[in-house]
Design a protein around this motif. Structure first.
Motif, short mmCIF file in Angstrom:
data_model
loop_
_atom_site.label_atom_id
_atom_site.label_comp_id
_atom_site.label_asym_id
_atom_site.label_seq_id
_atom_site.Cartn_x
_atom_site.Cartn_y
_atom_site.Cartn_z
N THR A 116 4.44 4.27 4.81
CA THR A 116 3.68 3.28 5.56
C THR A 116 4.06 3.37 7.03
O THR A 116 5.23 3.28 7.39
N HIS B 256 3.34 1.76 10.79
CA HIS B 256 2.85 0.52 11.38
C HIS B 256 2.10 0.79 12.68
O HIS B 256 2.41 0.26 13.75
N ARG B 257 1.10 1.64 12.54
CA ARG B 257 0.17 1.93 13.62
C ARG B 257 -1.21 2.13 13.02
O ARG B 257 -1.35 2.49 11.84
N GLN C 142 -4.93 -3.86 7.31
CA GLN C 142 -4.63 -4.89 8.31
C GLN C 142 -3.90 -6.02 7.61
O GLN C 142 -4.37 -6.55 6.59
N ARG C 143 -2.75 -6.39 8.15
CA ARG C 143 -1.94 -7.42 7.52
C ARG C 143 -1.34 -8.32 8.60
O ARG C 143 -0.69 -7.83 9.52
N ALA D 165 -1.86 -7.36 12.18
CA ALA D 165 -1.36 -6.06 12.64
C ALA D 165 -1.99 -4.94 11.82
O ALA D 165 -2.27 -5.10 10.63
N TYR D 166 -2.21 -3.80 12.50
CA TYR D 166 -2.81 -2.65 11.83
C TYR D 166 -1.73 -1.69 11.35
O TYR D 166 -0.66 -1.56 11.96
N GLY D 167 -2.01 -1.03 10.25
CA GLY D 167 -1.09 -0.03 9.72
C GLY D 167 -1.85 1.03 8.93
O GLY D 167 -3.05 0.90 8.69
N THR D 168 -1.12 2.06 8.54
CA THR D 168 -1.72 3.17 7.79
C THR D 168 -0.75 3.64 6.72
O THR D 168 0.41 3.92 7.01
N ASN D 169 -1.25 3.68 5.49
CA ASN D 169 -0.49 4.32 4.41
C ASN D 169 -0.90 5.79 4.35
O ASN D 169 -2.08 6.09 4.19
#
Length: 239
Positions: free
Chosen positions: A178, A180-181, A208-209, A212-216
């Motif tokens: 994961t 966090h971008r 999006q959580r 904040a945006y993130g990418t798995n």
């Protein structure tokens, strides 16, 4: 050496109409991955002879193994067995060993072996039976096509009975990280990483959580050491 390949054919108007949600595709995908068999295609067709026959022939020619789900019960619209037989140009009739399995089951259950239930003993010529420890009515294997029930508990039991007889390959190793971008921020460096490891598969899944945006990012491959090396490079890239 490449792994054996597979396809799944789900048969049933109830799936296409949305009345029934299919769980068997997910289950089969997991079990085949564990066995080192690459599931390459999943197809859903209606309860029509032409659709079933055309799909079975095409998938049988294209893949090492084919698995079907649905349409082998006792009712008039359970037409899978007939159309598997027609697809390969063989006869289908009530078979003594299948009848005996059903008769014993219904005797134990104190139920009548009526004409509808006897339909489930109709097996294409040359097929091998697939054990059904849940409700007795067998599936069957004709050439490279494994014909199984649509009820999830029965489908899963039939898969368990046939998997040990199949030739598998190297199981797929999967790792994920994961970051966090946002996906747009990691797309370019991830493409560079994928180019450095062309034998691996890379997937990115944004989320999006709490604002904040993130990418798995998921890395898949048959070479476990290569997957771990790519994961380490991904971690360095993510900081």
């Amino acid at each position: 050496m490449s792994n054996p390949t597979a396809a799944m054919l789900v048969i049933g108007d109830e799936i296409l109409s949305g009345r029934t949600r299919d769980a068997n595709m997910h289950f089969l995908a997991l079990r085949l991955t564990e066995a080192g068999i690459d599931l390459r295609e999943m197809r859903v067709v209606s309860d029509t002879p032409e659709a079933i026959q055309d799909a079975v022939r095409a998938l049988s020619e294209a893949f090492t193994y084919v698995f079907t789900s649905g349409g082998i019960g006792p009712t008039h619209d359970d037409i899978t067995a007939d159309n598997i037989a027609a697809a390969f140009g063989v006869q289908i009739n009530v078979r003594d060993d299948a009848r005996a399995i059903l008769q014993a089951h219904y005797d134990r259950s104190k139920m009548e072996m009526n004409a509808s239930r006897l339909r489930m003993a109709r097996i294409p010529e040359g097929a091998t039976l697939i054990e059904n420890p849940v409700s007795a009515a067998p599936g069957f294997i004709l050439r490279n096509v494994h014909v199984m029930a649509g009820v999830p508990a029965i489908f899963e039991a039939m898969v368990a009975s046939v998997l040990p007889s199949l030739t598998g390959g190297t199981p797929l190793t999967t790792r994920n990280l994961t970051i966090h971008r946002g996906e747009g921020d990691v797309a370019a460096p991830l493409a560079d990483l994928a180019a450095r490891y062309p034998m691996l598969g890379f997937g990115s899944y944004p989320f999006q959580r709490d604002g904040a945006y993130g990418t798995n990012v998921v890395i898949r491959g048959q070479d476990a050491a290569m997957v771990e090396a790519a994961l380490a490079d991904l971690a360095d890239m993510a900081g």
